[in-house]
Enzyme design. Sequence first.
Site, short mmCIF file in Angstrom:
data_model
loop_
_atom_site.label_atom_id
_atom_site.label_comp_id
_atom_site.label_asym_id
_atom_site.label_seq_id
_atom_site.Cartn_x
_atom_site.Cartn_y
_atom_site.Cartn_z
N LYS A 134 3.64 3.68 18.59
CA LYS A 134 3.75 5.09 18.18
C LYS A 134 4.03 5.97 19.40
CE LYS A 134 0.61 4.05 14.37
NZ LYS A 134 -0.79 3.97 13.96
N THR B 260 0.83 -1.21 0.00
CA THR B 260 0.00 0.00 0.00
C THR B 260 0.86 1.26 0.00
OG1 THR B 260 -1.56 -1.26 1.30
CG2 THR B 260 -1.91 1.10 1.24
N LYS C 161 7.05 1.30 12.56
CA LYS C 161 6.97 1.68 13.98
C LYS C 161 7.36 0.53 14.91
CE LYS C 161 2.58 0.61 12.61
NZ LYS C 161 1.43 0.94 11.86
N1 HSE Z 1 -3.41 0.08 11.68
C1 HSE Z 1 -3.01 1.45 11.75
C2 HSE Z 1 -4.24 2.29 12.07
C3 HSE Z 1 -2.37 1.88 10.46
O1 HSE Z 1 -5.34 1.75 12.09
O2 HSE Z 1 -4.10 3.46 12.33
C4 HSE Z 1 -1.35 2.93 10.59
O3 HSE Z 1 -0.36 2.65 11.50
#
Ligand code: HSE
Length: 441
Positions: A206, A13, A106
């Site tokens: 994060k 993606t 991350k």
């Molecule tokens: N799975 C993550 C989200 C994608 O839903 O924000 C981006 O890190």
Amino acid sequence: MEPLKLGIAGVGTVGGGLLELLTTNGAHFANIVGREIRVTGISARSREKVRNIAIDGYQWFDDPVALAKDPSNDVFIELIGGEDGVAKAAVEAALQAKKHVVTANKALLAKHGIALAKLAEKNGVSLNFEAAVAGGIPIIKTLREALGANRVRRVYGILNGTCNYILTQMQNDKRPFADVLKEAQALGYAEADPTFDIGGFDTAHKLALLTSLAFGTKVAFDQIHVEGIQTITEADIEAADSLGYRIKLLGVASESETGIEARVSPALVFKDSAIAEVSGVTNAVAIEGDFSGSVLLVGAGAGAKPTASAVAGDILDVARGLIVPPFVTPVAKLKTHKRAKLDQHYGSYYVRLALYDKPGAMAAVAKSMSDQAISLESIVQHRPQTLHAPRTAPQRSKDKAQPVIIITHETTEEAMRKALAAIEKDGNVTEAPQMIRIEEL
Ligand code: HSE
């Protein structure tokens, strides 16, 4: 000036979005940085996979590590993912070969960020990771550069689009959790393993990076308290709504004399706060600086184009020759993360009890709270789904639990946990109490 040559590993993606962006805005880059940015090599799991974007014009590498070492490129772009394995091996190989690295990974940085930063600093190259936190929101550069002159007091945000989407849809459509999760997966926002999203771990990865950047500490993923949204029911969302709140999954980190409190958990926020308005897959990150005051950035936290925008911004820095220590403070000067005890967290709480409808049950609850010197702001014997229905004579049933919603005044988490343990022990509730922190933002 010589073109800047890129080797890209991972054409899913984000990789696909990046190739599209580099093609669409290539002339613009050459104008603003004074040199061409050119993709020379590509590596991906499958060469044959049907893609929206052609990859046959680039040199193909079966092995990302070979691409990372190959002298035909100056910058290695890691978009493979995963905290170990080939992504780590390839990033290490690139840094050892004195190449700049740009990554969106991350999980890799939350686990090995400090070791990789050390390697980058030793080799005099960049390790940029804007896309690793909150997709298209430029939070890393904001902390590194624009707000770098501040001492940060608190950083917090909605850092997972999947969770925010689920909570928003549960609120708007009164639909159950599992149903909405399926929809988020179909829309392509969820991680390959959705427990990473809903269990709060993606947010924690994060937050670990933001905490390090905000407070100048070593990345310490294992020092973050993590709760997910699996325990949030429609009853909580309805009760919170009726009391003037929204429920959000927040990552919050703050520093005090006792250390750093970094936690990921569902939280009640006032409906009229800016963060309550952030709905669907949108992310938001707030930084409270001692001179800047509160700064809130809102935008797309996932998706091909916004994430590619973040990766490309990092590439532009390399093209301009801007090299900074990956965690702003050089690794040798980063402090060790000292964890503040969550027991000492001071704030208000929301509690939902399934309380037997019998004389003395509520009095026992009130006593357990007062034994811990907890003052109550409100107690509502909640009537879910029937709040707006015509009132009928109250029906009391000894055997049926009634939802009771309590909002406390400020107290410590230790006092709350003791009070709730006593309430459970009294045997007046049919299930473990639900406790959610109320976040003053
Ligand atoms: N799975 C993550 C989200 C994608 O839903 O924000 C981006 O890190």
